[in-house]
Design a protein around this motif. Structure first.
Motif, PDB file in Angstrom:
ATOM      1  N   UNK A  72     -35.196   5.723  18.974  1.00  0.00           N
ATOM      2  CA  UNK A  72     -34.106   4.960  18.641  1.00  0.00           C
ATOM      3  C   UNK A  72     -33.066   5.829  19.820  1.00  0.00           C
ATOM      4  N   UNK A  73     -33.449   6.538  20.592  1.00  0.00           N
ATOM      5  CA  UNK A  73     -32.318   7.056  21.539  1.00  0.00           C
ATOM      6  C   UNK A  73     -31.604   6.260  22.613  1.00  0.00           C
ATOM      7  N   UNK A  74     -32.043   5.134  22.898  1.00  0.00           N
ATOM      8  CA  UNK A  74     -31.163   4.125  23.361  1.00  0.00           C
ATOM      9  C   UNK A  74     -29.851   3.826  22.462  1.00  0.00           C
ATOM     10  N   UNK A  75     -29.921   3.649  21.274  1.00  0.00           N
ATOM     11  CA  UNK A  75     -28.926   3.397  20.591  1.00  0.00           C
ATOM     12  C   UNK A  75     -27.976   4.557  20.386  1.00  0.00           C
ATOM     13  N   UNK A  76     -28.612   5.828  20.137  1.00  0.00           N
ATOM     14  CA  UNK A  76     -27.845   6.877  19.925  1.00  0.00           C
ATOM     15  C   UNK A  76     -27.187   7.183  21.177  1.00  0.00           C
ATOM     16  N   UNK A  77     -27.941   7.152  22.446  1.00  0.00           N
ATOM     17  CA  UNK A  77     -27.045   7.508  23.769  1.00  0.00           C
ATOM     18  C   UNK A  77     -25.787   6.364  23.726  1.00  0.00           C
ATOM     19  N   UNK A  78     -25.929   5.132  23.733  1.00  0.00           N
ATOM     20  CA  UNK A  78     -25.031   4.232  23.606  1.00  0.00           C
ATOM     21  C   UNK A  78     -23.882   4.369  22.664  1.00  0.00           C
ATOM     22  N   UNK A  79     -23.993   4.996  21.332  1.00  0.00           N
ATOM     23  CA  UNK A  79     -23.206   5.145  20.455  1.00  0.00           C
ATOM     24  C   UNK A  79     -22.198   6.352  21.068  1.00  0.00           C
ATOM     25  N   UNK A  80     -22.858   7.282  21.581  1.00  0.00           N
ATOM     26  CA  UNK A  80     -21.809   8.306  22.085  1.00  0.00           C
ATOM     27  C   UNK A  80     -21.285   7.908  23.413  1.00  0.00           C
ATOM     28  N   UNK A  81     -21.666   7.085  24.244  1.00  0.00           N
ATOM     29  CA  UNK A  81     -20.939   6.378  25.208  1.00  0.00           C
ATOM     30  C   UNK A  81     -19.654   5.725  24.754  1.00  0.00           C
ATOM     31  N   UNK A  82     -19.984   4.841  23.649  1.00  0.00           N
ATOM     32  CA  UNK A  82     -18.755   3.929  22.974  1.00  0.00           C
ATOM     33  C   UNK A  82     -17.800   4.882  22.560  1.00  0.00           C
TER      34      UNK A  82
END
Length: 350
Positions: free
Chosen positions: A79-89
């Motif tokens: 799930x790292x893509x989702x977690x990375x994306x959340x922090x970017x958002x």
């Protein structure tokens, strides 16, 4: 002072404040407090290695630099893509992934979020349709470790300490970044004990292979039962099973990433350390000073990014002559006198 002059003065002050936060010649001007998001790899918090070292480094950055930090408890690489994306958002200043599995999603997100800096520890270069490595975006730092160099020392120690002439390697996920450890380890063994046999086992081919202690126990127990008397693991949380096998069999084991002596006191010969905490602190410091360094960054023994543990807890386990031989090899690698292979095929050929 007229109202118009007061208004102009206020505007000037505002423009100066904005300029202090803007880009200056391609370099960010220093910030007082940065917001950082850290995304864990498989094994998660409490793995006693890779993840915990990065978390400790982030905590130290929060303490010394006043960084606003957050750690993903997403469960790891899946799930790292989702977690990375959340922090970017969330528009964090810096987003850090600590697994090669974060490389591709961080690469894509860096292009989508040019005002956020990204870093991946154990970065694996992203390739195009022809298999060629693509340049990193200007806001992505891909930190690679010459893990084979540290593993070379583990192999030399194992070869020098083995009484049976059979030593083992237990890897987590069968992937290039872990095969670097295998290659260096095998090369180190053969350097000091050409007749020694290296037994290799992998826990799997998916990220779950880094968080399966039962599998680690089974693989290590089988190796010990087959005559192996020293095992080096590069298996993340799966390695806790390897340590259990060492305790139960009374055989030697070598840890990875951080000092893992406490996992099997008296049975851990050493640990090959990777200073992830220092890497994380350095990234946050760069960001806070407006000096973030993007691009591919390779670190190894010569940079102090890798090392091996020799202290009051394990010194009695390693004869002085063996220590001196391993140290001599370490200095030779640092000096460039020994080129350690990065893939098992090269190690076998050597």
């Amino acid at each position: 002072m007229t109202a118009e002059r007061m208004r102009r003065g206020a505007v000037a002050v505002l423009l100066l404040a904005l300029a202090a936060c803007a880009w200056d010649g391609g370099t960010k001007v220093a910030k007082k407090r940065v917001r950082v998001g850290l995304v864990l790899s498989s094994g998660g918090r409490g793995d006693g290695g890779f993840n915990d070292a990065a978390i400790a480094g982030l905590a130290e950055a929060a303490r010394t630099l006043g960084a606003d930090t957050a750690v993903s408890e997403s469960g790891g690489d899946e799930t790292s893509p989702a977690a990375l994306g959340r922090y970017a958002q969330e528009e964090r200043d810096l987003v850090v992934g600590i697994s090669f599995m974060a490389s591709a999603p961080a690469f894509a997100l860096a292009n989508q979020h040019p005002n956020t800096d990204f870093a991946v520890l154990d970065y694996s270069p992203v390739t195009d349709s022809l298999g060629r490595a693509m340049p990193t975006p200007p806001n992505l730092a891909g930190i690679t470790y010459r893990s084979e160099e540290g593993a070379f020392l583990a192999g030399a120690l194992a070869g020098l300490m083995s009484k049976t002439g059979r030593v083992g390697f237990v890897g987590g996920m069968d992937a290039p970044v872990i095969r670097q450890f295998e290659a260096g380890y095998a090369a180190g063994v053969r350097r000091v004990c050409p007749a020694c046999r290296v037994v290799v086992s992998y826990a799997g081919t998916t990220p779950a292979a880094f968080s399966d202690p039962a599998r680690g126990l089974a693989l290590a127990a089988a190796q010990y039962a087959g005559g192996v008397d020293v095992i080096f693991h590069a298996a993340g949380g799966t390695g806790t099973g390897v340590f259990r096998a060492a305790r139960e069999s009374g055989r030697w084991v070598i840890g990875v990433d951080v000092d893992q002596y406490d996992q099997a006191p008296g049975r851990v010969l050493t640990s090959i350390t990777k200073n992830l905490g220092v890497s994380v602190q350095g990234l946050v410091k760069q960001e806070s000073e407006g000096a973030f360094r993007a691009g591919l960054i390779s670190q190894g023994l010569a940079d102090g990014a890798l090392g091996w543990i020799y202290d009051e807890r394990n010194r009695a386990l390693i004869p002085p002559a063996v220590y001196n031989q391993v140290e001599t090899l370490r200095q030779a690698v640092i000096a460039g006198l020994i080129q350690v292979p990065r893939v098992p095929e090269e190690a076998a050929a050597g």
